[in-house]
Design an enzyme around this catalytic site. Structure first.
Site, short mmCIF file in Angstrom:
data_model
loop_
_atom_site.label_atom_id
_atom_site.label_comp_id
_atom_site.label_asym_id
_atom_site.label_seq_id
_atom_site.Cartn_x
_atom_site.Cartn_y
_atom_site.Cartn_z
CG HIS A 254 -2.08 0.90 1.12
ND1 HIS A 254 -2.01 2.24 1.41
CD2 HIS A 254 -3.35 0.66 0.70
CE1 HIS A 254 -3.20 2.79 1.20
NE2 HIS A 254 -4.03 1.86 0.75
CG ASP A 307 -8.36 -4.72 -2.90
OD1 ASP A 307 -9.56 -4.56 -2.67
OD2 ASP A 307 -7.65 -3.86 -3.45
N1 CMC Z 1 4.20 -7.46 -4.48
C1 CMC Z 1 5.53 -7.41 -4.64
N2 CMC Z 1 6.28 -6.30 -4.39
C2 CMC Z 1 5.62 -5.23 -3.94
C3 CMC Z 1 4.22 -5.22 -3.75
C4 CMC Z 1 3.51 -6.39 -4.04
N3 CMC Z 1 2.18 -6.45 -3.89
N4 CMC Z 1 3.85 -4.00 -3.32
C5 CMC Z 1 4.97 -3.27 -3.25
N5 CMC Z 1 6.03 -4.00 -3.62
C6 CMC Z 1 7.44 -3.57 -3.65
C7 CMC Z 1 7.73 -2.90 -4.99
O1 CMC Z 1 8.20 -3.81 -5.94
C8 CMC Z 1 8.75 -1.88 -4.60
O2 CMC Z 1 9.99 -2.50 -4.47
P1 CMC Z 1 11.36 -1.73 -4.92
O3 CMC Z 1 11.45 -0.55 -3.98
O4 CMC Z 1 12.41 -2.75 -4.73
O5 CMC Z 1 11.15 -1.32 -6.35
C9 CMC Z 1 8.33 -1.44 -3.21
O6 CMC Z 1 7.62 -2.56 -2.67
C10 CMC Z 1 7.42 -0.22 -3.23
O7 CMC Z 1 6.32 -0.52 -4.06
P2 CMC Z 1 5.66 0.46 -5.10
O8 CMC Z 1 5.04 -0.32 -6.21
O9 CMC Z 1 6.62 1.55 -5.46
O10 CMC Z 1 4.52 1.07 -4.19
P3 CMC Z 1 3.36 2.00 -4.67
O11 CMC Z 1 3.00 2.83 -3.51
O12 CMC Z 1 3.70 2.68 -5.94
O13 CMC Z 1 2.18 0.96 -5.00
C11 CMC Z 1 0.48 -0.64 -4.69
C12 CMC Z 1 1.22 0.56 -4.09
C13 CMC Z 1 -0.72 -0.95 -3.82
C14 CMC Z 1 0.00 -0.29 -6.11
C15 CMC Z 1 1.46 -1.85 -4.74
O14 CMC Z 1 1.76 -2.22 -3.43
C16 CMC Z 1 0.84 -3.02 -5.50
O15 CMC Z 1 0.98 -3.07 -6.73
N6 CMC Z 1 0.16 -3.97 -4.80
C17 CMC Z 1 -0.52 -5.07 -5.49
C18 CMC Z 1 -1.87 -4.61 -6.01
C19 CMC Z 1 -2.87 -4.40 -4.88
O16 CMC Z 1 -3.02 -5.22 -4.00
N7 CMC Z 1 -3.59 -3.27 -4.95
C20 CMC Z 1 -4.61 -2.91 -3.95
C21 CMC Z 1 -4.17 -1.72 -3.15
S1 CMC Z 1 -5.06 -1.42 -1.62
C22 CMC Z 1 -6.69 -1.14 -2.00
C23 CMC Z 1 -6.95 -0.28 -3.16
O17 CMC Z 1 -6.46 0.84 -3.25
O18 CMC Z 1 -7.68 -0.73 -4.04
#
Ligand code: CMC
Length: 374
Positions: A254, A307
């Protein structure tokens, strides 16, 4: 503007001042209008919390009657729209149907429709759109709304013709999904609203944004993943494979929560309680997935988000996975409309910048390569 000015994904950027909700990502707290989410799910139901989010305080008895009657009297869809829905392709994704029907409803409304009354009207109709589509798609007769049932019970009744055993839990799941600060769909819809566009365009924007798997669409993808894993023994290998291939694990991580998402904690507890009485499909696999992911990412603070466990609950109610994100939308419309109206009080159109890194001063040539005015 320079590259250093870029805030990728708008991380850490505030775009509005709001009194609707507060998210403490370090402590794992979510507060609606001053009330902790745990207290609201324990003591209130959908209509009360929707009133709180829209009006800023919990309703007294008269206000409760008012909101219940507003939400129960506006559930019907124009018959023309229902007829059009019967012509939709039967495999249309429920989120595509919801987005399209909300947009169609805009044709039945005066353009100047960005009032709270219009917001409540549309909130009342969303469950009807979802349930009608479920019935139409499955060649089942439509079940019309029942005014005496509350918002969530009426939805389950229109879907299945009866109330499942844990319908109160469903109502509370809607409360958990109702609001979450300036998330992607709320931001997108606030941008649309900031142009003084109408409420149907605002909510169509929001639904399109929520649909993506990085946002609300993750709940459907979580169940797909659990189905694909299929066996608790296969969890470590499956997760390690995703990590090796730099794939995101759905239902984890998140932007704001750097600890356990309080909504996931509550949902997990409910599923745990239900599973003490009856088998809940995929729960054992999900628990193992959580263990493995949290362990593998212990340096990055990645935990289950809202989720992760919601789909297991909806699946237990008999809701097909492709409908999961529509349930999210059915609740989040309250937050979307509250933010759109709050921002309108001190409106300014959103107009950020991009940092240009393309060519400049090119000489224009015609198709034969001859320079014009050169
Ligand atoms: N699986 C694997 N690695 C992850 C995940 C994940 N679910 N979430 C974050 N990371 C890693 C990411 O690869 C990154 O690593 P690095 O710094 O080495 O590149 C680090 O953690 C930071 O992640 P980010 O993608 O830069 O974080 P963000 O704030 O841009 O994205 C997110 C947040 C929710 C989109 C992401 O965590 C994600 O894609 N999660 C999976 C999809 C998901 O479950 N979405 C629902 C979100 S909560 C409810 C909603 O809003 O709908």
């Amino acid at each position: 503007m320079k590259k250093e000015d870029l805030k990728h994904g708008l991380e850490g950027v505030a775009v509005a001042i709001s009194s609707i909700s507060y998210v403490d990502g370090e402590k794992g707290k979510l507060v609606y209008r001053g009330f902790e989410i745990e207290d609201l799910v324990e003591n209130s139901y959908f209509e009360e919390v929707a009133y709180l989010i829209w009006f800023g305080s919990l309703p007294n008895e008269n206000e409760e009657d008012f909101i219940k009657s507003m939400l129960s009297k506006k559930r019907n869809l124009p018959e023309n729209i229902v007829e059009m829905m019967r012509l939709f392709p039967e495999n249309a994704h429920p989120m595509a149907v919801l987005r399209s029907v909300v947009s169609m409803l805009g044709m039945y409304s005066k353009e100047d429709n960005s009032t709270l009354e219009n917001a409540i009207n549309l909130t009342a109709k969303i469950p009807t759109i979802i349930a009608y589509w479920y019935r139409i798609k499955n060649n089942l007769p439509i079940i019309y709304p029942e005014e005496h049932l509350n918002h969530s019970e009426n939805f389950l009744y229109m879907m299945f013709g009866e109330l499942p055993e844990y319908s109160k839990c469903f109502d509370k799941a809607l409360i958990l999904h109702m609001e979450q600060g300036m998330n992607a769909s709320t931001f997108a819809s606030t941008v649309t609203s900031s142009t003084l566009s109408d409420i149907y365009s605002v909510i169509t924007t929001a639904i399109g944004t929520l649909k993506g798997p990085l946002h609300g669409g993750a709940n459907e993808k979580v169940l797909e993943m659990l189905e694909e894993i299929g066996d608790i023994e296969k969890v470590p290998e499956y997760i390690d494979n995703l990590i090796r291939n730099k794939k995101k694990i759905m239902g984890f991580g998140h932007r704001i929560y750097k600890t356990y998402d309080p909504r996931a904690k509550i949902l997990k507890k409910w599923v745990q309680e239900i599973s003490a009485h009856e088998k809940v499909d995929f729960f054992d696999i999900a628990l193992k997935v959580e263990d493995v992911v949290v362990e593998r990412f212990k340096d990055k603070n990645i935990y289950p988000n809202v989720d992760f466990y919601s789909g297991i609950l909806y699946n237990h109610f008999g809701i097909p996975k492709e409908f999961f994100t529509t349930i999210f939308a059915m609740a989040r419309i309250v937050g979307w409309t509250a933010h759109a109206m709050e921002y309108r009080k001190n409106n300014r159109i959103f107009r950020p910048r991009s940092i240009y890194n393309g060519p400049k001063d090119l000489k224009y040539k015609d198709m034969k390569g001859v320079e014009i005015n050169g």
